[in-house]
Design a protein around this motif. Structure first.
Motif, short mmCIF file in Angstrom:
data_model
loop_
_atom_site.label_atom_id
_atom_site.label_comp_id
_atom_site.label_asym_id
_atom_site.label_seq_id
_atom_site.Cartn_x
_atom_site.Cartn_y
_atom_site.Cartn_z
N ASP A 118 0.86 -1.20 0.00
CA ASP A 118 0.00 0.00 0.00
C ASP A 118 0.90 1.25 0.00
OD1 ASP A 118 -1.84 1.98 0.34
OD2 ASP A 118 -2.88 1.05 2.03
N PHE A 119 1.28 1.70 -1.21
CA PHE A 119 2.19 2.84 -1.32
C PHE A 119 1.53 4.14 -0.88
CE2 PHE A 119 4.27 -0.21 -4.12
CZ PHE A 119 5.60 -0.03 -3.78
N ASN A 120 0.22 4.26 -1.08
CA ASN A 120 -0.48 5.49 -0.67
C ASN A 120 -0.37 5.70 0.83
OD1 ASN A 120 -1.31 6.20 -3.24
ND2 ASN A 120 -3.19 4.98 -3.11
N ARG A 121 -0.55 4.62 1.58
CA ARG A 121 -0.45 4.75 3.04
C ARG A 121 0.99 5.07 3.46
NH1 ARG A 121 -2.52 0.47 7.71
NH2 ARG A 121 -1.75 1.72 9.47
N TRP A 122 1.96 4.44 2.79
CA TRP A 122 3.35 4.71 3.14
C TRP A 122 3.70 6.18 2.92
CZ3 TRP A 122 7.84 6.71 1.31
CH2 TRP A 122 9.01 6.42 2.04
N PHE A 123 3.27 6.74 1.78
CA PHE A 123 3.58 8.15 1.51
C PHE A 123 2.84 9.08 2.45
CE2 PHE A 123 5.26 6.78 -2.65
CZ PHE A 123 6.44 7.52 -2.64
N THR A 124 1.60 8.73 2.84
CA THR A 124 0.87 9.56 3.82
C THR A 124 1.62 9.60 5.14
OG1 THR A 124 -1.27 9.05 2.81
CG2 THR A 124 -1.29 9.82 5.09
N ASP A 125 2.07 8.43 5.60
CA ASP A 125 2.83 8.38 6.86
C ASP A 125 4.18 9.08 6.72
OD1 ASP A 125 0.73 6.96 7.84
OD2 ASP A 125 1.75 5.03 7.93
N TYR A 126 4.80 8.93 5.56
CA TYR A 126 6.10 9.58 5.34
C TYR A 126 5.97 11.10 5.43
CZ TYR A 126 10.12 11.43 2.81
OH TYR A 126 11.23 12.14 2.45
N TRP A 127 4.98 11.67 4.75
CA TRP A 127 4.81 13.12 4.77
C TRP A 127 4.32 13.61 6.13
CZ3 TRP A 127 7.40 15.74 1.58
CH2 TRP A 127 7.60 15.31 0.27
N THR A 128 3.55 12.77 6.83
CA THR A 128 3.16 13.12 8.20
C THR A 128 4.39 13.23 9.09
OG1 THR A 128 1.04 11.97 7.96
CG2 THR A 128 1.79 12.42 10.20
N ASN A 129 5.29 12.28 8.92
CA ASN A 129 6.52 12.28 9.70
C ASN A 129 7.35 13.53 9.40
OD1 ASN A 129 8.08 10.80 11.64
ND2 ASN A 129 9.56 10.37 10.03
N ILE A 130 7.47 13.87 8.12
CA ILE A 130 8.21 15.08 7.73
C ILE A 130 7.56 16.32 8.34
CG2 ILE A 130 8.81 16.55 5.76
CD1 ILE A 130 10.56 14.13 5.90
N PHE A 131 6.23 16.40 8.26
CA PHE A 131 5.50 17.56 8.79
C PHE A 131 5.74 17.71 10.29
CE2 PHE A 131 1.79 19.41 10.83
CZ PHE A 131 1.56 20.54 10.06
N ILE A 132 5.67 16.60 11.02
CA ILE A 132 5.84 16.66 12.48
C ILE A 132 7.26 17.09 12.84
CG2 ILE A 132 5.88 15.26 14.58
CD1 ILE A 132 3.08 15.96 13.50
N TRP A 133 8.27 16.52 12.18
CA TRP A 133 9.64 16.86 12.51
C TRP A 133 9.97 18.31 12.18
CZ3 TRP A 133 13.21 14.90 15.54
CH2 TRP A 133 13.09 13.58 15.95
N ILE A 134 9.46 18.81 11.08
CA ILE A 134 9.66 20.23 10.77
C ILE A 134 9.02 21.09 11.85
CG2 ILE A 134 9.10 22.10 9.16
CD1 ILE A 134 9.29 20.13 6.88
N SER A 135 7.82 20.73 12.27
CA SER A 135 7.09 21.51 13.29
C SER A 135 7.87 21.57 14.59
CB SER A 135 5.71 20.90 13.53
OG SER A 135 4.95 20.86 12.35
N VAL A 136 8.32 20.40 15.07
CA VAL A 136 8.99 20.35 16.37
C VAL A 136 10.35 21.05 16.30
CG1 VAL A 136 9.97 18.82 18.12
CG2 VAL A 136 7.77 18.28 17.07
#
Length: 589
Positions: A118-136
Motif C-alpha cells: 500500500d504505497f499510498n499509506r506509506w507516503f501519507t505516513d512519510y509526509w506526516t513524519n516530515i510535517f511533524i519533525w519540521i514543526s517540532v
C-alpha cells in the motif's frame, strides 16, 4: 538598505531597522539560507531509505494490509505449537513440531509481494513524519535560539553602555522593545520562513489542511511572543548582575521548560497547565486527521483529548484547546509587558506596581486553579502543582515589588517630613505606594491566593480532606511571607551586590532545607513529615503531628516578626541619617 520597505519600517520602528541593518548582511543571509536548505534535504532523505520500493518489507508491516490476516494466522499457529512443545517429551514428535515452527517462522518473516504494498499509506505516513519533525524542530529553533539571542543582545548593550543611550531616545519603550523582539532573532525567522513551503507541501500530502497548519503557526507565534517577552524581561532585569551568563542560563531554563511541556502526558492535575506552554500540543489533533498513530514522534501530550479546565472538556477538540492556549499566552504576555515597560522606563523602581501585582495574582491563580479542580482532593499528589506554581509567582513578585535601599531611604525621609494623617497615609503607602516596603503587598497577594484556594476547597473538596488542605495553605502562606521579609531585609544591605545576596539567600531558603530533609529522612517511614519546616510543607500535613505543625507556625511567625522589626529599625536609622546629612548640608554655607 535604502529600499522603500526599509524606509517605511524606519518610520514605523527605527529600532527594528537598526537591528535589521546589523544582521541582514550578505554573508549572514547566505549562511542562513544554506543551513535551512541543507536541513530540509537531510530531513527529506533521513527516512526515505525505508521506501518499500528500495527496501523489502515483511508481511506483518501495516503497508502490506492484504497479508496481515495471513500473518496473524501464522502467529497464532506458531504459539499454539510452542504451547504443545512444553508438554511433549517424545523426541520424534518434538522434531516434527520444531520443523513446523521453522516453517512458520519463515512464513511470518516472508516479504510482502511488491504488487500488494500500500504505497499510498506509506507516503501519507512519510509526509506526516516530515510535517511533524519540521514543526517540532522549528518550534525549538525559534524558542531556544531566539531567547538566547535576545538575552545576549541586551547583555551586550548593557556591557557597552548603549542600553541607557537607547533609553534616552524619543522612542517609546514599547517601540524599542518591539524592535528588539522582531529584529534580534530576524535571521532565525528567515531560516524558519524558508521551511514553510516544504512544510505546507508535506501537510497537504499528509491530508493536513493548510488552515490547520496556519492554526499551528498562530499558536507558535503566540508562544514565541510570550517566551521572547520573558527573555526580554530576563535581559533587562539581570543585565547588571549575572556577568554575561544570563543568556546561557535563561535560554537553558526556557529550553528545559518547553522540553518538559513537549513530552508531558495529561495527568488530570495542576501539572496539565504545562502542556499549554508548548505549541506542539496542537499536533495530535492534526495527526488525527491523517489516521496515523502517535508512536515514535518527538512529542508526547498523551491523552490531550482529556484535558479539562474548570470542568470544561477543553481537550475534546482542537479549536477549544487552541483558544485556551492563546488565552494563556495572552494573559501572561500582557503582564510581562507591563513589567517590561515599567522596568525599561524606570529601572530603579520595582518592576510592577502593587496594584498590578494584585491583578496579576488573581489572573495567574485562576489559570492555575482551572487545571486543578478536576482532582483537587489530595495535597500530596493532586494539588501540589498549584503550590509549586504559586512559589514561582510569589518569588517573582518578591523581587518585582521589593524596592532597593536608596528608594526606601527616600521614602522614609519623605514620610518623616509629612506629619499629618501619618497612620492613614502609612497604610495607603504600604498597600499602594511604589517606594514603600513590599511586605504588606506580598501579604495581600498571599491572602488573595489563599481566598481563591479556600473558596475552591469549600466547593469541591471532601470534608475529610479540607482541614489538611487548609493547614497546607496556612503553612505555605507563612513560609512565603518569611521569604519576602528576608528578601526585603537583605535589600537594605549597604553592599552594591545586595540584589544578588537577596536572591542567593532566598534561593538557599527554598532549596537547601528540602535537600537536607530528603538526604536525612527519605529512607525513614513517614519521611514526608520532616518537610514541615521547608517550602514543601504542603506535603507534610498528612503525616506531621499537630505539635510539629503548630511549632512550624509559631517558629515562622516569630522569624517574620523579627525580620520586620529589624527592617523597621534599619529604616528608622536610615531616615535619621538622611535627615542629618540633609541638615548639615543646609547649614554648611
Amino acid at each position: 538598505m535604502n529600499l522603500p520597505v526599509f524606509n517605511q519600517l524606519r518610520e514605523w520602528n527605527p529600532q527594528l531597522v537598526r537591528e535589521l541593518k546589523g544582521r541582514f548582511r550578505l554573508r549572514n543571509i547566505l549562511m542562513v539560507i544554506g543551513i535551512s536548505i541543507l536541513s530540509q534535504v537531510i530531513l527529506f532523505f533521513s527516512t526515505f531509505d525505508n521506501f518499500p520500493g528500495l527496501k523489502k518489507i515483511p508481511i506483518s508491516s501495516p503497508y502490506c494490509p492484504s497479508q496481515n490476516q495471513a500473518f496473524q494466522a501464522y502467529e497464532k499457529q506458531y504459539w499454539q505449537i510452542q504451547d504443545k512443545l512444553v508438554n511433549i517429551t517424545d523426541a520424534t514428535k518434538r522434531s516434527v513440531l520444531e520443523q513446523q515452527l521453522k516453517t512458520l517462522e519463515k512464513l511470518k518473516n516472508s516479504d510482502c509481494p511488491h504488487n500488494l504494498i500500500d504505497f499510498n499509506r506509506w507516503f501519507t505516513d512519510y509526509w506526516t513524519n516530515i510535517f511533524i519533525w519540521i514543526s517540532v524542530l522549528a518550534v525549538f529553533s525559534l524558542i531556544v535560539l531566539g531567547t538566547y539571542m535576545l538575552i545576549n543582545d541586551l547583555a551586550t548593550e548593557e556591557r557597552r553602555g548603549t542600553l541607557n543611550f537607547i533609553r534616552l531616545s524619543p522612542q517609546s519603550a514599547q517601540t524599542i522593545l518591539i524592535g528588539k523582539l522582531l529584529g534580534v532573532p530576524s535571521l532565525v525567522y528567515l531560516g524558519i520562513l524558508l521551511t514553510i513551503p516544504y512544510q505546507l507541501w508535506a501537510g497537504i500530502s499528509a491530508n493536513i489542511s493548510p488552515l490547520e497548519t496556519l492554526s499551528f503557526y498562530g499558536l507558535t507565534v503566540a508562544s514565541c511572543a510570550f517566551l521572547y517577552s520573558l527573555a526580554l524581561l530576563v535581559g533587562v532585569t539581570t543585565s547588571s548582575w549575572l556577568h554575561g551568563l544570563q543568556s546561557w542560563v535563561g535560554s537553558s531554563f526556557i529550553f528545559m521548560f518547553v522540553l518538559t511541556a513537549n513530552n508531558k502526558a495529561i495527568t488530570h492535575d495542576g501539572w496539565d497547565w504545562l502542556n499549554l506552554f508548548s505549541p506542539t500540543c496542537l499536533l495530535r489533533y492534526l495527526i488525527n486527521r491523517t489516521g496515523e498513530s502517535y508512536l515514535n514522534y518527538p512529542f508526547s501530550h498523551a491523552k490531550i483529548q482529556q484535558l479539562e479546565w474548570f470542568g470544561l472538556r477543553i481537550g475534546e477538540n482542537g479549536v477549544s484547546l487552541w483558544g485556551l492556549a492563546l488565552l494563556n499566552y495572552a494573559v501572561l504576555t500582557y503582564w510581562i509587558w507591563q513589567a517590561l515597560k515599567r522596568n525599561y522606563n524606570h529601572p530603579n523602581l520595582p518592576a510592577l506596581s502593587k496594584k498590578q501585582s494584585y491583578l496579576l495574582t488573581i489572573s495567574f491563580t485562576l489559570l492555575a486553579l482551572g487545571f486543578t479542580t478536576a482532582n483537587f482532593e489530595s495535597v500530596y499528589n493532586d494539588s501540589s502543582a498549584i503550590f509549586i506554581a504559586n512559589i514561582f509567582l510569589i518569588v517573582g513578585l518578591i523581587f518585582a515589588l521589593s524596592p532597593q535601599r536608596q528608594t526606601l531611604q527616600d521614602w522614609v525621609r519623605y514620610r518623616r517630613e509629612r506629619k499629618q494623617d501619618w497612620w492613614i497615609d502609612l497604610g495607603k503607602d504600604l498597600v499602594w505606594g511604589e517606594k514603600s516596603p513590599a511586605i504588606v503587598a506580598i501579604l495581600i497577594n498571599l491572602l488573595i491566593v489563599s481566598t481563591l484556594w479556600i473558596v475552591t476547597i469549600s466547593l469541591i473538596v471532601k470534608p475529610s480532606q479540607k482541614i489538611e488542605i487548609l493547614l497546607a495553605v496556612g503553612l505555605h502562606l507563612s513560609f512565603m511571607l518569611l521569604c519576602a521579609s528576608i528578601a526585603q531585609l537583605m535589600l537594605m544591605m549597604k553592599t552594591p551586590k545586595r540584589t544578588l545576596w537577596s536572591a542567593g539567600i532566598v534561593s538557599a531558603l527554598l532549596i537547601i532545607p528540602p535537600f537536607i530533609t530528603a538526604l536525612l529522612f527519605n529512607s525513614k517511614p513517614a519521611s514526608e513529615a520532616a518537610y514541615v519546616w521547608s517550602v514543601l510543607s504542603f506535603v507534610s500535613v498528612s503525616f506531621a503531628t499537630t505539635s510539629s505543625i503548630a511549632m512550624s507556625f509559631v517558629g515562622q511567625g516569630l522569624m517574620i516578626i523579627l525580620c520586620n522589626v529589624q527592617l523597621t529599625r534599619l529604616l528608622k536609622k536610615a531616615g535619621e541619617s538622611e535627615l542629618k546629612a540633609l541638615a548639615s548640608g543646609i547649614k554648611a554655607p
